[in-house]
Structure formats: structure tokens, C-alpha cells
Scaffold this active site. Structure first.
Site, PDB file in Angstrom:
ATOM      1  N   TYR A 181       0.832  -1.211   0.000  1.00 49.38           N
ATOM      2  CA  TYR A 181       0.000   0.000   0.000  1.00 49.38           C
ATOM      3  C   TYR A 181       0.868   1.262   0.000  1.00 49.38           C
ATOM      4  O   TYR A 181       0.672   2.175  -0.812  1.00 49.38           O
ATOM      5  CB  TYR A 181      -0.907  -0.033   1.237  1.00 49.38           C
ATOM      6  N   ALA A 191       3.909   1.568  -0.921  1.00 52.16           N
ATOM      7  CA  ALA A 191       4.660   1.665  -2.189  1.00 52.16           C
ATOM      8  C   ALA A 191       3.818   2.384  -3.241  1.00 52.16           C
ATOM      9  O   ALA A 191       4.325   3.239  -3.983  1.00 52.16           O
ATOM     10  CB  ALA A 191       5.057   0.275  -2.678  1.00 52.16           C
ATOM     11  N   THR A 192       2.516   2.091  -3.291  1.00 51.67           N
ATOM     12  CA  THR A 192       1.667   2.752  -4.299  1.00 51.67           C
ATOM     13  C   THR A 192       1.479   4.230  -3.979  1.00 51.67           C
ATOM     14  O   THR A 192       1.474   5.066  -4.881  1.00 51.67           O
ATOM     15  CB  THR A 192       0.270   2.089  -4.404  1.00 51.67           C
TER      16      THR A 192
HETATM   17  P1  NDP Z   1     -13.180   3.417   2.155  1.00 56.16           P
HETATM   18  O1  NDP Z   1     -12.854   1.980   2.023  1.00 56.16           O
HETATM   19  O2  NDP Z   1     -13.897   3.886   3.373  1.00 56.16           O
HETATM   20  O3  NDP Z   1     -13.997   3.935   0.876  1.00 56.16           O
HETATM   21  C1  NDP Z   1     -13.493   3.682  -0.364  1.00 56.16           C
HETATM   22  C2  NDP Z   1     -14.445   4.216  -1.422  1.00 56.16           C
HETATM   23  O4  NDP Z   1     -13.803   3.989  -2.677  1.00 56.16           O
HETATM   24  C3  NDP Z   1     -15.762   3.480  -1.471  1.00 56.16           C
HETATM   25  O5  NDP Z   1     -16.763   4.327  -1.986  1.00 56.16           O
HETATM   26  C4  NDP Z   1     -15.458   2.344  -2.453  1.00 56.16           C
HETATM   27  O6  NDP Z   1     -16.600   1.852  -3.116  1.00 56.16           O
HETATM   28  C5  NDP Z   1     -14.560   3.061  -3.443  1.00 56.16           C
HETATM   29  N1  NDP Z   1     -13.648   2.171  -4.125  1.00 56.16           N
HETATM   30  C6  NDP Z   1     -12.768   1.302  -3.583  1.00 56.16           C
HETATM   31  N2  NDP Z   1     -12.092   0.665  -4.557  1.00 56.16           N
HETATM   32  C7  NDP Z   1     -12.568   1.147  -5.732  1.00 56.16           C
HETATM   33  C8  NDP Z   1     -12.284   0.881  -7.089  1.00 56.16           C
HETATM   34  N3  NDP Z   1     -11.371  -0.025  -7.444  1.00 56.16           N
HETATM   35  N4  NDP Z   1     -12.955   1.562  -8.050  1.00 56.16           N
HETATM   36  C9  NDP Z   1     -13.897   2.479  -7.707  1.00 56.16           C
HETATM   37  N5  NDP Z   1     -14.210   2.770  -6.447  1.00 56.16           N
HETATM   38  C10 NDP Z   1     -13.563   2.115  -5.462  1.00 56.16           C
HETATM   39  O7  NDP Z   1     -11.773   4.168   2.016  1.00 56.16           O
HETATM   40  P2  NDP Z   1     -11.241   5.482   2.765  1.00 56.16           P
HETATM   41  O8  NDP Z   1     -12.280   6.524   2.695  1.00 56.16           O
HETATM   42  O9  NDP Z   1     -10.675   5.071   4.069  1.00 56.16           O
HETATM   43  O10 NDP Z   1     -10.003   5.888   1.838  1.00 56.16           O
HETATM   44  C11 NDP Z   1     -10.145   6.794   0.760  1.00 56.16           C
HETATM   45  C12 NDP Z   1      -8.761   7.196   0.287  1.00 56.16           C
HETATM   46  O11 NDP Z   1      -8.050   7.784   1.364  1.00 56.16           O
HETATM   47  C13 NDP Z   1      -7.903   6.019  -0.176  1.00 56.16           C
HETATM   48  O12 NDP Z   1      -7.107   6.402  -1.268  1.00 56.16           O
HETATM   49  C14 NDP Z   1      -7.049   5.714   1.035  1.00 56.16           C
HETATM   50  O13 NDP Z   1      -5.842   5.067   0.698  1.00 56.16           O
HETATM   51  C15 NDP Z   1      -6.812   7.109   1.556  1.00 56.16           C
HETATM   52  N6  NDP Z   1      -6.445   7.154   2.971  1.00 56.16           N
HETATM   53  C16 NDP Z   1      -7.376   6.872   3.929  1.00 56.16           C
HETATM   54  C17 NDP Z   1      -7.020   6.925   5.258  1.00 56.16           C
HETATM   55  C18 NDP Z   1      -8.008   6.681   6.365  1.00 56.16           C
HETATM   56  O14 NDP Z   1      -7.622   6.766   7.533  1.00 56.16           O
HETATM   57  N7  NDP Z   1      -9.267   6.391   6.077  1.00 56.16           N
HETATM   58  C19 NDP Z   1      -5.636   7.240   5.676  1.00 56.16           C
HETATM   59  C20 NDP Z   1      -4.750   7.522   4.575  1.00 56.16           C
HETATM   60  C21 NDP Z   1      -5.158   7.481   3.274  1.00 56.16           C
HETATM   61  P3  NDP Z   1     -17.254   0.407  -2.722  1.00 56.16           P
HETATM   62  O15 NDP Z   1     -18.197   0.688  -1.593  1.00 56.16           O
HETATM   63  O16 NDP Z   1     -17.929   0.001  -3.970  1.00 56.16           O
HETATM   64  O17 NDP Z   1     -16.111  -0.498  -2.328  1.00 56.16           O
END
Ligand code: NDP
Length: 250
Positions: free
Chosen positions: A155, A157-158
Site C-alpha cells: 500500500y 509503495a503505491t
Molecule cells: P473506504 O474503504 O472507506 O472507501 C473507499 C471508497 O472507494 C468506497 O466508496 C469504495 O466503493 C470506493 N472504491 C474502492 N475501490 C474502488 C475501485 N477499485 N474503483 C472504484 N471505487 C472504489 O476508504 P477510505 O475513505 O478510508 O479511503 C479513501 C482514500 O483515502 C484512499 O485512497 C485511502 O488510501 C486514503 N487514505 C485513507 C485513510 C483513512 O484513515 N481512512 C488514511 C490515509 C489514506 P465500494 O463501496 O464500492 O467499495
């Protein structure tokens, strides 16, 4: 405060839950028309659609898995058909898993890379024909890139790769007036946290709150604040930057 965003057009990936949902709602409330996507059907899709209907505006919530190039093509085509152009792209959708590096399978490595890195790359590359001078691309990064975090090597790394992509694109497209920035998060409270058993939830909140200067976790609304600023004309000289929204975590 009017940030001058009314009538702008935005694409936010992964907006049905978590951080993305907070961003979608804040943009919609600021008068932005938002296209967002999700990966799988859930109750969250209908509830977001209902919320957006109440807010008003030309919003669209569609299924598109950004790990699949054909889904990204269809998503951007949706933006082109509905809006004609985009003022803002937020690369939010991301995948994570907790796996010891020694047992990390190539399949799982590829799943995380395909979503977080290749998916973000495809979203940006395919959006470019819709982005004019003054538009902006924001990717959601992570403080884990600087800190390092066990069991999340794939994760982090990305997310580190996205930082390099961001800086290069800022230079390659600065001449066209397109800005590229990262909002790097600490730990943000989302539905995933509250889905944990109560004891684990408490442990997580205590452990990560103690690492922050502010003594608490962040909220999706607080991430959205940085997005609104970066999307607005107030940040017109900000590009290639990584803005930390992490409560002073270390
Ligand atoms: P969640 O898992 O709570 O929500 C992810 C959202 O993205 C959902 O709506 C999900 O839809 C959608 N999603 C996931 N994979 C895909 C995909 N391949 N294509 C389209 N939609 C997708 O994630 P977070 O809100 O926690 O994280 C959001 C971003 O913030 C990410 O990039 C994460 O790495 C980053 N982040 C979050 C942190 C945190 O503490 N929450 C900390 C650091 C970074 P579905 O319901 O259909 O799966």
C-alpha cells in the site's frame, strides 16, 4: 465563504463511502456538479444519491472499478457526455490490506497496484482531454509514506509512487495551467473504523489519536476542507505539493 466553485464540474473516484463521500458532499454543497463512482453495489450508493438529490445540482453516481481500464474509459466518457469538461479530478478510490511482507502474494500486490497506482494513472490520463487551464487534479496520499507502516508495504509503495507521478505531472502540465497536488492523510474516521468490534475500535482510536498533535483522528469533512481550498482559485499558485491533513501525526 464563497470559494467561487459554483457550477464547476468534478470527478471524485470512490465517493460512496468514507473520505470520498465527505469530499463529494462538500463539493456538492459548494455548488459543484459531481460525478462519482464506486466498485460494488451497496446501501451506500442509494443513500448518497438521496443526499445529493436533496443538495441539488447535476450529480451522477455510477459503478466503475478504476482497476479496470474499460471502466475508467466509460467513467470519463460519462463525464464528457454529462459535463463536456472537468474542472477538478480527485483520485480518492484506494484499496488497502494488512499482510506480512514475507507472505504477500503477487496477486495481492497487483490488486493494490492496479487500484491505487494504475487506476489513478488511468483516471488522470483519460481525463486530460477534458481538463483546461485553471483545472486541478488532487490525489489522496498517505502519511504512511513518510512514516512507514508494517503489513502495508504494498500500500505505501503505491502511495509513494503517486507522489512521484504528482510532481512529474505538475511539471509536464504546468504550462497548460493544470495543477496537480496531493492531500496526504493521517488516520481518518470512516465507516470501516466503526465496522470493527468495539474493543478494536477503541484500541485503534486511542493508539492513533496518541500519535497526533491534536490528540484525535480526522474526519472526512476535514479532508474535504483541504480539497475545497486546493480546487479553488485561492490555491492557484499551488502545484506539485503534498498538503498534510493529519492532525500533526508522527
Ligand atoms: P473506504 O474503504 O472507506 O472507501 C473507499 C471508497 O472507494 C468506497 O466508496 C469504495 O466503493 C470506493 N472504491 C474502492 N475501490 C474502488 C475501485 N477499485 N474503483 C472504484 N471505487 C472504489 O476508504 P477510505 O475513505 O478510508 O479511503 C479513501 C482514500 O483515502 C484512499 O485512497 C485511502 O488510501 C486514503 N487514505 C485513507 C485513510 C483513512 O484513515 N481512512 C488514511 C490515509 C489514506 P465500494 O463501496 O464500492 O467499495
Amino acid at each position: 465563504m464563497d470559494l467561487g466553485l459554483r457550477g464547476k464540474k468534478a470527478l471524485v473516484t470512490g465517493g460512496t463511502r468514507g473520505v470520498g463521500r465527505g469530499i463529494v458532499r462538500a463539493l456538492a454543497e459548494a455548488g459543484v456538479d459531481v460525478l462519482t463512482c464506486y466498485r460494488q453495489e451497496s446501501e451506500a450508493v442509494a443513500s448518497l444519491e438521496n443526499e445529493l438529490k436533496e443538495t441539488g445540482g447535476a450529480h451522477h453516481v455510477v459503478r466503475a472499478d478504476i482497476a479496470y481500464p474499460e471502466d475508467v474509459t466509460a467513467l470519463i466518457e460519462h463525464a464528457r457526455t454529462e459535463y463536456g469538461h472537468l474542472d477538478l479530478v480527485v483520485n480518492n478510490a484506494g484499496a488497502i490490506s494488512h499482510i506480512p511482507y514475507e507472505s504477500l502474494s503477487l496477486e495481492e500486490w497487483r490488486r493494490i497496484v492496479d487500484t491505487n497506482l494504475t487506476g489513478s494513472h488511468l483516471v488522470v490520463q483519460k481525463s486530460l482531454p477534458l481538463l483546461d487551464a485553471g483545472s486541478s487534479v488532487i490525489s489522496i496520499g498517505s502519511k504512511a509514506v513518510d512514516a512507514g507502516i508494517p503489513l502495508r508495504s504494498h500500500y505505501t509503495a503505491t502511495k509513494a509512487a503517486i507522489a512521484g507521478l504528482n510532481r512529474s505531472l505538475a511539471k509536464e502540465f504546468g504550462g497548460r495551467g493544470i495543477r496537480f497536488n496531493i492531500v496526504a492523510l493521517g488516520v481518518v474516521e470512516t465507516e470501516n473504523l466503526y465496522a470493527l468490534p468495539e474493543d478494536q475500535q477503541k484500541l485503534m482510536i486511542e493508539r492513533y489519536s496518541a500519535k497526533t498533535a491534536l490528540g484525535r483522528l480526522g474526519t472526512p469533512d476535514e479532508v474535504a476542507g483541504a480539497i475545497l481550498w486546493l480546487a479553488s482559485d485561492l490555491a492557484r499558485y499551488v502545484t506539485g505539493a503534498t498538503i498534510s491533513v493529519d492532525g500533526g501525526i508522527s
